[in-house]
Design a protein around this motif. Structure first.
Motif, mmCIF file in Angstrom:
data_model
loop_
_atom_site.group_PDB
_atom_site.id
_atom_site.type_symbol
_atom_site.label_atom_id
_atom_site.label_comp_id
_atom_site.label_asym_id
_atom_site.label_seq_id
_atom_site.Cartn_x
_atom_site.Cartn_y
_atom_site.Cartn_z
ATOM 1 N N ARG A 162 11.110 31.068 -2.821
ATOM 2 C CA ARG A 162 11.327 30.766 -4.245
ATOM 3 C C ARG A 162 12.178 29.514 -4.414
ATOM 4 N NH1 ARG A 162 15.482 34.585 -6.749
ATOM 5 N NH2 ARG A 162 16.785 33.056 -5.677
ATOM 6 N N ASN A 163 13.292 29.417 -3.672
ATOM 7 C CA ASN A 163 14.191 28.278 -3.823
ATOM 8 C C ASN A 163 13.622 26.994 -3.223
ATOM 9 O OD1 ASN A 163 15.957 29.952 -5.136
ATOM 10 N ND2 ASN A 163 17.277 30.295 -3.357
ATOM 11 N N LEU A 164 12.847 27.112 -2.163
ATOM 12 C CA LEU A 164 12.213 25.929 -1.596
ATOM 13 C C LEU A 164 11.166 25.344 -2.542
ATOM 14 C CD1 LEU A 164 11.733 27.048 2.125
ATOM 15 C CD2 LEU A 164 13.140 25.145 1.334
ATOM 16 N N ALA A 165 10.537 26.212 -3.328
ATOM 17 C CA ALA A 165 9.489 25.772 -4.255
ATOM 18 C C ALA A 165 10.040 25.282 -5.588
ATOM 19 C CB ALA A 165 8.515 26.925 -4.510
ATOM 20 N N ASP A 166 11.279 25.601 -5.878
ATOM 21 C CA ASP A 166 11.831 25.325 -7.202
ATOM 22 C C ASP A 166 11.826 23.825 -7.510
ATOM 23 O OD1 ASP A 166 13.046 25.599 -9.637
ATOM 24 O OD2 ASP A 166 15.057 25.907 -8.820
ATOM 25 N N SER A 167 11.004 23.417 -8.480
ATOM 26 C CA SER A 167 10.942 22.029 -8.945
ATOM 27 C C SER A 167 10.650 21.036 -7.819
ATOM 28 C CB SER A 167 12.262 21.639 -9.644
ATOM 29 O OG SER A 167 12.543 22.516 -10.710
ATOM 30 N N HIS A 168 9.921 21.470 -6.804
ATOM 31 C CA HIS A 168 9.602 20.598 -5.666
ATOM 32 C C HIS A 168 8.102 20.645 -5.415
ATOM 33 C CE1 HIS A 168 9.869 18.579 -1.801
ATOM 34 N NE2 HIS A 168 11.171 18.386 -2.002
ATOM 35 N N ALA A 194 13.843 44.974 -5.759
ATOM 36 C CA ALA A 194 14.456 43.664 -5.533
ATOM 37 C C ALA A 194 13.479 42.721 -4.839
ATOM 38 C CB ALA A 194 15.734 43.818 -4.705
ATOM 39 N N VAL A 195 12.664 43.257 -3.950
ATOM 40 C CA VAL A 195 11.629 42.457 -3.291
ATOM 41 C C VAL A 195 10.596 42.013 -4.324
ATOM 42 C CG1 VAL A 195 9.783 42.479 -1.573
ATOM 43 C CG2 VAL A 195 11.970 43.571 -1.061
ATOM 44 N N GLN A 196 10.214 42.913 -5.216
ATOM 45 C CA GLN A 196 9.267 42.570 -6.275
ATOM 46 C C GLN A 196 9.809 41.426 -7.144
ATOM 47 O OE1 GLN A 196 8.745 46.214 -8.445
ATOM 48 N NE2 GLN A 196 7.381 47.141 -6.933
ATOM 49 N N ALA A 197 11.081 41.494 -7.456
ATOM 50 C CA ALA A 197 11.692 40.462 -8.301
ATOM 51 C C ALA A 197 11.666 39.098 -7.619
ATOM 52 C CB ALA A 197 13.123 40.857 -8.647
ATOM 53 N N GLU A 198 11.997 39.068 -6.323
ATOM 54 C CA GLU A 198 11.994 37.794 -5.607
ATOM 55 C C GLU A 198 10.579 37.241 -5.459
ATOM 56 O OE1 GLU A 198 14.474 36.112 -5.148
ATOM 57 O OE2 GLU A 198 16.176 37.468 -5.100
ATOM 58 N N SER A 200 8.077 37.761 -7.505
ATOM 59 C CA SER A 200 7.695 37.253 -8.834
ATOM 60 C C SER A 200 8.308 35.882 -9.083
ATOM 61 C CB SER A 200 8.151 38.229 -9.919
ATOM 62 O OG SER A 200 7.539 39.485 -9.775
ATOM 63 N N GLY A 201 9.566 35.728 -8.718
ATOM 64 C CA GLY A 201 10.236 34.443 -8.885
ATOM 65 C C GLY A 201 9.598 33.352 -8.036
ATOM 66 N N ALA A 202 9.194 33.706 -6.817
ATOM 67 C CA ALA A 202 8.534 32.736 -5.946
ATOM 68 C C ALA A 202 7.210 32.284 -6.543
ATOM 69 C CB ALA A 202 8.331 33.333 -4.557
ATOM 70 N N LEU A 203 6.414 33.223 -7.041
ATOM 71 C CA LEU A 203 5.128 32.877 -7.645
ATOM 72 C C LEU A 203 5.324 32.031 -8.899
ATOM 73 C CD1 LEU A 203 3.339 36.304 -7.131
ATOM 74 C CD2 LEU A 203 2.690 34.139 -6.061
ATOM 75 N N GLU A 240 15.467 43.836 -13.602
ATOM 76 C CA GLU A 240 15.345 42.525 -12.958
ATOM 77 C C GLU A 240 13.901 42.261 -12.545
ATOM 78 O OE1 GLU A 240 17.187 39.970 -9.187
ATOM 79 O OE2 GLU A 240 17.777 42.052 -9.501
ATOM 80 N N ALA A 241 13.253 43.283 -12.006
ATOM 81 C CA ALA A 241 11.860 43.126 -11.590
ATOM 82 C C ALA A 241 10.967 42.861 -12.802
ATOM 83 C CB ALA A 241 11.396 44.369 -10.834
ATOM 84 N N ARG A 242 11.188 43.599 -13.871
ATOM 85 C CA ARG A 242 10.381 43.399 -15.084
ATOM 86 C C ARG A 242 10.558 41.987 -15.642
ATOM 87 N NH1 ARG A 242 12.682 48.325 -16.606
ATOM 88 N NH2 ARG A 242 13.819 47.311 -18.307
ATOM 89 N N HIS A 243 11.810 41.557 -15.671
ATOM 90 C CA HIS A 243 12.089 40.224 -16.222
ATOM 91 C C HIS A 243 11.406 39.129 -15.392
ATOM 92 C CE1 HIS A 243 14.282 36.915 -18.033
ATOM 93 N NE2 HIS A 243 14.603 36.503 -16.820
ATOM 94 N N SER A 244 11.522 39.207 -14.069
ATOM 95 C CA SER A 244 10.920 38.187 -13.203
ATOM 96 C C SER A 244 9.408 38.161 -13.359
ATOM 97 C CB SER A 244 11.293 38.454 -11.736
ATOM 98 O OG SER A 244 12.680 38.267 -11.533
ATOM 99 N N ALA A 245 8.803 39.341 -13.462
ATOM 100 C CA ALA A 245 7.350 39.408 -13.638
ATOM 101 C C ALA A 245 6.939 38.805 -14.976
ATOM 102 C CB ALA A 245 6.885 40.854 -13.532
#
Length: 270
Positions: A162-168, A194-198, A200-203, A240-245
């Motif tokens: 997720r962080n490697l992809a952020d705005s890159h 928590a895995v689901q949330a991360e 979702s953020g990566a996607l 957190e998972a719902r929000h990220s999705a």
């Protein structure tokens, strides 16, 4: 008369013996003081004390025990975030390469720690994101998100992606080409919210909103099956998972009619 001359010569000899000795040799040159290896007081030269401190932390990262490496990673991430000069030194000391090597170690604890380190460092700027990708961290992380043995490792590696992809933009393409999309979609079905949330953020970040290829990225994420899986996460009991999705679905729907229809068909709108 001869006797007087002898007396005068004797007196001159006696006077010469009484005079202090003076060398006719040229005086020796004064020795210049050697420059100090210590930075001057108040100096902000990052190649001095800060550079030495970073070198020590990187050495611990290479050779230390688990707890020692954890502290070193935390310190290196803090230093890299503090200033551009320190960030440059952290990269010059090959920190991305050593983290990538840790991602490939046999012991899961070290791989998980390395993923957390990549995640933390990737937040420090585009130059660090690029250096981590160049060091080969992305394929190792894609492999780690598919490991079924530890949910904490899957969470850390998804966060790193997720962080490697952020705005890159370049990293977004490298991650997709490394085969990360399908494993990330599978993580949306993980038993750990928590895995689901991360995932979702990566996607969401991989969709690359604002880039020239935004639409193409939306399409390839949808084709990987992300939309139905994200809609299911909307029903998670964990906020957190719902929000990220929800954020990821919003990004996938932006200016994309096909994805908007697919989201509605998947039951996102009651």
């Amino acid at each position: 008369q001869q006797q007087q001359q002898q007396q005068q010569q004797q007196q001159q000899k006696t006077q010469q013996q009484q005079q202090p000795y003076r060398s006719t040799a040229p005086p020796a040159q004064q020795r210049k003081p050697r420059p100090s290896s210590r930075p001057p007081a108040g100096s902000t030269d990052s190649s001095g004390a800060a550079g030495g401190h970073i070198a020590v932390q990187v050495e611990i990262l290479r050779l230390g025990e688990l707890v020692e490496r954890q502290a070193a990673i935390r310190e290196l991430a803090t230093l890299a975030a503090d200033s551009a000069d320190q960030r440059r030194l952290v990269l010059q000391w090959n920190t991305p390469a050593y983290l990538t090597k840790m991602l490939e170690e046999d012991q899961m604890d070290f791989r998980e720690l390395a993923a957390a380190g990549v995640s933390a460092l990737a937040l420090c700027g585009a130059d660090v994101q690029a250096a981590l990708a160049k060091a080969g961290a992305i394929p190792a992380l894609v492999k780690l998100i598919q490991d079924d043995s530890a949910s904490t490792a899957r969470r850390a590696s998804a966060a790193a992606i997720r962080n490697l992809a952020d705005s890159h933009n370049r990293n977004q393409n490298i991650i997709a080409q490394a085969g990360a999309l399908a494993p990330l979609v599978r993580l949306l079905k993980d038993s750990d919210a928590a895995v689901q949330a991360e995932a979702s953020g990566a996607l969401n970040n991989l969709a690359g909103e604002g880039t020239a290829s935004f639409y193409e990225k939306q399409v390839r994420i949808a084709r990987a099956g992300a939309i139905p899986a994200l809609v299911k996460v909307l029903r998670s009991p964990e906020g957190e998972a719902r929000h990220s999705a929800a954020v990821a679905l919003s990004t996938l729907a932006t200016d994309n009619v096909d994805n908007q229809v697919a989201i509605a068909q998947a039951g996102a709108i009651p």
